[in-house]
Write an enzyme that holds these catalytic residues in place. Structure first.
Site, PDB file in Angstrom:
ATOM      1  N   GLU A   1       4.549  -0.485   1.284  1.00  8.43           N
ATOM      2  CA  GLU A   1       4.725  -0.752  -0.151  1.00  8.43           C
ATOM      3  C   GLU A   1       4.841  -2.240  -0.471  1.00  8.43           C
ATOM      4  O   GLU A   1       5.054  -2.607  -1.624  1.00  8.43           O
ATOM      5  CB  GLU A   1       5.965  -0.030  -0.720  1.00  8.43           C
ATOM      6  CG  GLU A   1       5.953   1.471  -0.599  1.00  8.43           C
ATOM      7  CD  GLU A   1       7.217   2.115  -1.186  1.00  8.43           C
ATOM      8  OE1 GLU A   1       7.953   1.444  -1.954  1.00  8.43           O
ATOM      9  OE2 GLU A   1       7.462   3.286  -0.876  1.00  8.43           O
TER      10      GLU A   1
ATOM     11  N   GLU B   1       0.839  -1.205   0.000  1.00  5.45           N
ATOM     12  CA  GLU B   1       0.000   0.000   0.000  1.00  5.45           C
ATOM     13  C   GLU B   1       0.868   1.246   0.000  1.00  5.45           C
ATOM     14  O   GLU B   1       2.026   1.214   0.383  1.00  5.45           O
ATOM     15  CB  GLU B   1      -0.946   0.022   1.209  1.00  5.45           C
ATOM     16  CG  GLU B   1      -0.361  -0.465   2.530  1.00  5.45           C
ATOM     17  CD  GLU B   1       0.774   0.367   3.073  1.00  5.45           C
ATOM     18  OE1 GLU B   1       0.724   1.601   2.926  1.00  5.45           O
ATOM     19  OE2 GLU B   1       1.711  -0.210   3.650  1.00  5.45           O
TER      20      GLU B   1
END
Length: 348
Positions: A313, A170
């Site tokens: 991420e 994310e």
């Protein structure tokens, strides 16, 4: 959303066959620990004990959060779009790891606060970020469901492209605030217990973040037993998209790796929507954020890595891959007891 209710259990016959194969390797029983368990879990997802995870992908859900206006972050929301662009162009932290671990990185705009002019970004935009959870609900339930469906559809497309394992990631300024708010409710603890400094807050900033979360919980009258309603009230679109990834992994029989605290709260929400999807998840690492360990314990999953990581991420999730690759090298190719005339170890 019908697919959510059509999920089937993992194949426990394949799980135990994989365990039997591990026990035939000439080494002390269970000596590769959680890695042995994870390989067997992957076998149960595939329904076969011959395992191949050579084709893999990280899906990075990118979204903005209206709560940023409350001063709960060091950066403003414009950073989400900048970082999403860098990920799509192959320049970010996750891309460098993905190059080493031979992994595709997929950047998804699920709710960035501006239009993205980059054809490398998959456009699944539900809205231009959430509303401010400190003053009302983040999104409607319909929007939450739409984001979940997008996540499931991405898994479907990756499965059709023969991807064998998916890592959740994310990018979204303010998303540790929404994750902490959800964690507080789902774990039944005060915001102080589960709220950390995110990308870096001062002591005063942390106090402000906790107070904002408390206000969000009061304003929204949350119910931990209604996961989609809860998500729509105090969650984020990146979280909703990852809920869809976990549910999609279960529906399409692809193992999905939990990354850090934001991914873990998404996994817990997915397991509340359909508990069967838990069998399709792998825990990579325990986040340095306060809620990380508690969320994995609630899920009943053991992380392989404890390194106090909290980058996001999908960076922690992808680091599970070389460990799985190493375990598979032993699982598939190491000498067996019968090959070298050594008696098997006995279980006691």
């Amino acid at each position: 959303m019908k697919r959510v209710y059509d999920i089937t259990p993992v194949d426990m016959k394949a799980f135990f066959k994989a365990k039997e194969r591990w026990d035939s390797v000439a080494k002390p029983l269970g000596s590769l620990g959680i890695l042995e368990e994870n390989i067997a879990r992957i076998a149960s997802v595939y329904g076969e004990f011959d395992i191949n995870i050579d084709k893999r992908a990280v899906v990075v859900m990118c979204a903005d959060n209206g709560v940023v206006c409350e001063g709960v972050t060091q950066s403003d929301s414009s950073v989400t779009a900048i970082c999403a662009m860098e990920i799509a162009d192959g320049n970010s932290n996750i891309n460098k790891l993905a190059e080493v671990y031979n992994t595709q990185v997929i950047t998804v705009d699920i709710a960035i606060a501006c239009d993205m002019q980059n054809n490398k970004i998959i456009n699944k935009k539900v809205a231009y970020g959430t509303d401010n959870i400190a003053t009302g609900r983040a999104m409607t339930e319909e929007q939450a469901c739409q984001a979940i469906v997008h996540g499931m559809d991405i898994v479907r497309d990756l499965k059709n492209d023969n991807v064998r394992i998916i890592i959740t990631g994310e990018m979204g300024i303010g998303n540790t605030t929404t994750a902490s708010a959800l964690s507080s409710v789902l774990l039944g603890v005060s915001p102080e217990v589960v709220t950390g400094r995110g990308a870096g807050l001062s002591d005063d900033g942390l106090v402000r973040k906790i107070e904002v979360i408390k206000r969000a919980l009061r304003v929204n009258n949350v119910d931990k037993n209604k996961p989609i309603e809860l998500l729509s009230k105090i969650g984020g679109y990146d979280i909703a998209g990852m809920v869809g990834l976990f549910l999609g992994g279960a529906y399409y029989h692809v193992p999905v790796v939990i990354d850090g605290v934001i991914s873990a709260v998404s996994a817990l929400l997915a397991s509340m929507i359909n508990p069967l999807c838990k069998g399709y998840m792998l825990a990579s690492h325990v986040s340095g954020e306060p809620a990380g360990k508690l969320l994995l314990e609630k899920l009943g999953l053991c992380p392989v890595i404890t390194a106090n990581m909290r980058l996001g991420e999908g960076t922690g999730g992808i680091m599970l891959l070389p460990l799985l690759d190493g375990a598979l090298a032993v699982y598939n190719s190491a000498h067996r007891f019968e090959d070298i005339s050594i008696e098997r170890y006995e279980k006691f």
